[in-house]
Write a protein that holds these residues in place. Structure first.
Motif, PDB file in Angstrom:
ATOM      1  N   ASN A   1     108.721  44.730  77.262  1.00  0.00           N
ATOM      2  CA  ASN A   1     108.412  46.132  77.000  1.00  0.00           C
ATOM      3  C   ASN A   1     107.006  46.462  77.505  1.00  0.00           C
ATOM      4  O   ASN A   1     106.033  45.809  77.136  1.00  0.00           O
ATOM      5  CB  ASN A   1     108.483  46.434  75.500  1.00  0.00           C
ATOM      6  N   LEU A   2     106.939  47.485  78.323  1.00  0.00           N
ATOM      7  CA  LEU A   2     105.657  48.010  78.775  1.00  0.00           C
ATOM      8  C   LEU A   2     105.321  49.246  77.958  1.00  0.00           C
ATOM      9  O   LEU A   2     106.106  49.679  77.114  1.00  0.00           O
ATOM     10  CB  LEU A   2     105.724  48.367  80.270  1.00  0.00           C
ATOM     11  N   ALA A   3     104.188  49.849  78.214  1.00  0.00           N
ATOM     12  CA  ALA A   3     103.795  51.080  77.517  1.00  0.00           C
ATOM     13  C   ALA A   3     104.675  52.239  77.990  1.00  0.00           C
ATOM     14  O   ALA A   3     105.247  52.209  79.078  1.00  0.00           O
ATOM     15  CB  ALA A   3     102.331  51.379  77.798  1.00  0.00           C
ATOM     16  N   ASP A   4     104.783  53.261  77.179  1.00  0.00           N
ATOM     17  CA  ASP A   4     105.486  54.504  77.514  1.00  0.00           C
ATOM     18  C   ASP A   4     106.965  54.316  77.814  1.00  0.00           C
ATOM     19  O   ASP A   4     107.538  55.017  78.643  1.00  0.00           O
ATOM     20  CB  ASP A   4     104.812  55.214  78.697  1.00  0.00           C
ATOM     21  N   GLY A   5     107.624  53.353  77.173  1.00  0.00           N
ATOM     22  CA  GLY A   5     109.065  53.187  77.312  1.00  0.00           C
ATOM     23  C   GLY A   5     109.511  52.546  78.619  1.00  0.00           C
ATOM     24  O   GLY A   5     110.695  52.591  78.948  1.00  0.00           O
ATOM     25  N   HIS A   6     108.632  51.945  79.357  1.00  0.00           N
ATOM     26  CA  HIS A   6     109.002  51.270  80.604  1.00  0.00           C
ATOM     27  C   HIS A   6     109.239  49.788  80.336  1.00  0.00           C
ATOM     28  O   HIS A   6     108.867  49.264  79.287  1.00  0.00           O
ATOM     29  CB  HIS A   6     107.896  51.443  81.661  1.00  0.00           C
ATOM     30  N   TYR A   7     109.892  49.133  81.308  1.00  0.00           N
ATOM     31  CA  TYR A   7     110.217  47.725  81.163  1.00  0.00           C
ATOM     32  C   TYR A   7     109.796  46.946  82.403  1.00  0.00           C
ATOM     33  O   TYR A   7     109.686  47.494  83.495  1.00  0.00           O
ATOM     34  CB  TYR A   7     111.738  47.542  80.962  1.00  0.00           C
ATOM     35  N   LEU A   8     109.619  45.652  82.213  1.00  0.00           N
ATOM     36  CA  LEU A   8     109.321  44.735  83.310  1.00  0.00           C
ATOM     37  C   LEU A   8     110.306  43.584  83.231  1.00  0.00           C
ATOM     38  O   LEU A   8     110.443  42.936  82.191  1.00  0.00           O
ATOM     39  CB  LEU A   8     107.895  44.180  83.184  1.00  0.00           C
ATOM     40  N   LYS A   9     111.016  43.357  84.331  1.00  0.00           N
ATOM     41  CA  LYS A   9     111.864  42.177  84.441  1.00  0.00           C
ATOM     42  C   LYS A   9     111.024  41.152  85.202  1.00  0.00           C
ATOM     43  O   LYS A   9     110.642  41.384  86.351  1.00  0.00           O
ATOM     44  CB  LYS A   9     113.156  42.474  85.196  1.00  0.00           C
ATOM     45  N   LEU A  10     110.712  40.030  84.555  1.00  0.00           N
ATOM     46  CA  LEU A  10     109.784  39.045  85.104  1.00  0.00           C
ATOM     47  C   LEU A  10     110.378  37.653  85.057  1.00  0.00           C
ATOM     48  O   LEU A  10     110.977  37.258  84.055  1.00  0.00           O
ATOM     49  CB  LEU A  10     108.481  39.060  84.282  1.00  0.00           C
ATOM     50  N   ASN A  11     110.207  36.935  86.133  1.00  0.00           N
ATOM     51  CA  ASN A  11     110.503  35.513  86.172  1.00  0.00           C
ATOM     52  C   ASN A  11     109.486  34.861  87.088  1.00  0.00           C
ATOM     53  O   ASN A  11     108.990  35.501  88.021  1.00  0.00           O
ATOM     54  CB  ASN A  11     111.921  35.234  86.652  1.00  0.00           C
ATOM     55  N   PHE A  12     109.152  33.625  86.809  1.00  0.00           N
ATOM     56  CA  PHE A  12     108.176  32.928  87.632  1.00  0.00           C
ATOM     57  C   PHE A  12     108.411  31.429  87.575  1.00  0.00           C
ATOM     58  O   PHE A  12     109.196  30.934  86.773  1.00  0.00           O
ATOM     59  CB  PHE A  12     106.747  33.272  87.205  1.00  0.00           C
ATOM     60  N   SER A  13     107.736  30.728  88.457  1.00  0.00           N
ATOM     61  CA  SER A  13     107.764  29.269  88.495  1.00  0.00           C
ATOM     62  C   SER A  13     106.355  28.747  88.270  1.00  0.00           C
ATOM     63  O   SER A  13     105.382  29.428  88.576  1.00  0.00           O
ATOM     64  CB  SER A  13     108.274  28.777  89.851  1.00  0.00           C
TER      65      SER A  13
END
Length: 152
Positions: free
Chosen positions: A67-79
């Motif tokens: 969950n980001l601010a202001d109702g936005h989202y982040l789909k994150l993956n990393f190595s």
């Protein structure tokens, strides 16, 4: 002594003093420069030995939705880039996932929309992960590579 001989003798004396002064100045510069160069290379050698060697790369299993601010989202993956000190066994990625969630939760879409913003936050996350995966002054992880980074 004639007037010409006195003038020649007086002219030779300053030339000899200037030569001697020049030799002293050059010797001092060479000695100081050599000492400075020696110190530089000795310090450089220490930091080169401390640099970790790359090991295996461990990918997180699934992407996270944060969950980001202001109702936005982040789909994150990393190595995670492990060091050679970590050995052949993969590190547990649970703590890295938690640190990523803590780092990105509440960030604004504007912060993540620019390359500079993403790199700055990635730098902070990498520093936290490296610190978390350091055991007895041995770094087990040395870097983070994004494999998915999607904002909405």
């Amino acid at each position: 002594m004639s007037k010409d001989e006195t003038t020649t003798a007086a002219a030779d004396a300053p030339k000899k003093s200037k030569k001697m002064l020049m030799i002293i100045v050059i010797a001092a510069v060479v000695l100081l420069g050599g000492g400075g160069a020696g110190a530089f290379f000795m310090m450089k050698g220490d930091s080169a030995e401390a640099a970790p060697v790359k090991g295996t790369v461990v990918a997180l299993d699934d992407a996270m939705t944060i969950n980001l601010a202001d109702g936005h989202y982040l789909k994150l993956n990393f190595s995670l880039q492990q060091t050679a000190d970590a050995g052949a066994e993969s590190v547990d990625t649970s703590e890295a996932r938690e640190l990523a969630i803590d780092e990105y939760t509440g960030k604004t879409l504007a912060e993540l929309s620019t390359e500079k913003g993403r790199e700055e936050i990635k730098k902070d996350l990498t520093a936290k992960i490296v610190k978390a995966y350091t055991e007895e002054d041995k770094k087990m992880v040395m870097g983070v590579y994004y494999t998915a980074f999607v904002t909405q």
